[in-house]
Design an enzyme around this catalytic site. Structure first.
Site, PDB file in Angstrom:
ATOM      1  N   TYR A 155       0.789  -1.166  -0.185  1.00 32.68           N
ATOM      2  CA  TYR A 155      -0.098  -0.174   0.161  1.00 32.68           C
ATOM      3  C   TYR A 155       0.811   1.261  -0.102  1.00 32.68           C
ATOM      4  O   TYR A 155       0.513   2.215  -0.617  1.00 32.68           O
ATOM      5  CB  TYR A 155      -0.959   0.149   1.129  1.00 32.68           C
ATOM      6  CG  TYR A 155      -2.063   1.018   1.408  1.00 32.68           C
ATOM      7  CD1 TYR A 155      -3.465   0.717   0.588  1.00 32.68           C
ATOM      8  CD2 TYR A 155      -1.849   2.260   1.944  1.00 32.68           C
ATOM      9  CE1 TYR A 155      -4.290   1.646   0.430  1.00 32.68           C
ATOM     10  CE2 TYR A 155      -3.075   3.183   2.068  1.00 32.68           C
ATOM     11  CZ  TYR A 155      -4.106   2.860   1.183  1.00 32.68           C
ATOM     12  OH  TYR A 155      -5.236   3.704   1.310  1.00 32.68           O
ATOM     13  N   LYS A 159       0.659   3.902  -3.044  1.00 35.22           N
ATOM     14  CA  LYS A 159       0.166   5.402  -3.013  1.00 35.22           C
ATOM     15  C   LYS A 159       1.323   6.406  -2.982  1.00 35.22           C
ATOM     16  O   LYS A 159       1.034   7.425  -3.597  1.00 35.22           O
ATOM     17  CB  LYS A 159      -0.413   5.498  -1.537  1.00 35.22           C
ATOM     18  CG  LYS A 159      -1.648   4.728  -1.437  1.00 35.22           C
ATOM     19  CD  LYS A 159      -2.718   5.090  -2.343  1.00 35.22           C
ATOM     20  CE  LYS A 159      -4.079   4.108  -1.832  1.00 35.22           C
ATOM     21  NZ  LYS A 159      -5.077   4.746  -3.029  1.00 35.22           N
TER      22      LYS A 159
END
Length: 249
Positions: A155, A159
């Site tokens: 993640y 991002k």
């Protein structure tokens, strides 16, 4: 109604930040395609949007598949007549310690959270240039694009890439009248956080107001970024994090 007659796609539109942004954009006059893997949820949100007096359609999409995102863009133009923006918002999380994060676990999040943003920008921009339309892409990054979090290697990587792609996309697409901006939400009060009250309290404590952020608070910022009032914001990712990135006690 600053966005009257603007045609905007929202991915991950069936719930949370996506749903609230669909409604916020509609209140500003935009016509919406609500896109989500959850077809039933997307259809329900489209009906809520229609009730606000604008056009709305739903579309089932797996944003990790390039051809499906291309089909989504074509569908939006077919139904709404043009395209003026995309909210590349769909995303997932898959928490695992790094040494347990096998390639499949890593790639699943990368494909949904990172590659989908490229697909949305690429196919969206190609279509907008073809149509001669101008507009805005808003990409959902995260506070975790700027800081590390245990169990979130995939993640964090995705991002951080979204933040970088927002900068690069803005640079390359400016000459075509397309603006690219990002948002970086903090801990949002949605079901994805689970039901453990202790965990929620711990997360909320990292915000200045010691509360989780309501999804409509993020949606109001996302919707604003599509307007002409935000023209001077380009290539930047705006934190919507109640101070998470600004302080640590």
């Amino acid at each position: 109604m600053e966005l009257k007659d603007q045609a905007i796609i929202v991915t991950g539109g069936a719930s949370g930040i996506g749903r609230e942004t669909c409604l916020a954009l509609a209140r500003m006059g935009a016509d919406i395609v609500v896109a989500d893997f959850n077809a039933e949820g997307a259809a329900q949100v489209a009906e809520e949007v229609k009730a606000l007096g604008v056009a709305a359609h739903s579309f089932k999409v797996d944003v990790s598949v390039a051809q499906e995102v291309e089909a989504l863009v074509d569908f939006a133009v077919e139904k709404l007549g043009t395209l003026n923006g995309l909210f590349n918002n769909a995303g997932i999380g898959l928490v695992k310690p790094f040494l347990e994060m096998d390639p499949a676990s890593y790639l699943k999040v990368i494909e949904v959270d990172q590659h989908s943003v490229y697909y949305g920008m690429y196919y969206g921009a190609k279509k907008m240039v073809e149509l001669g339309s101008k507009g805005t892409f808003v990409n959902t990054a995260s506070i975790y694009g700027s800081v590390a979090s245990r169990g979130n290697f995939n993640y964090n990587a995705a991002k951080a890439a979204v933040i970088a792609m927002t900068r690069s996309g803005a640079l390359e697409l400016a000459e075509h009248g397309i603006r690219v901006v990002g948002i970086a939400p903090g801990y949002i009060d949605t079901p994805i956080l689970g039901t453990d009250a202790g965990v929620k309290e711990q997360l909320a404590a990292q915000h200045m107001h010691k509360e989780l952020i309501a999804p409509e608070k993020v949606a109001s910022v996302a919707a604003y970024l599509f307007t002409d009032a935000a023209q001077a914001i380009n290539g930047s990712t705006v934190p919507v994090d109640d101070g998470f990135l600004a302080f640590k006690e």
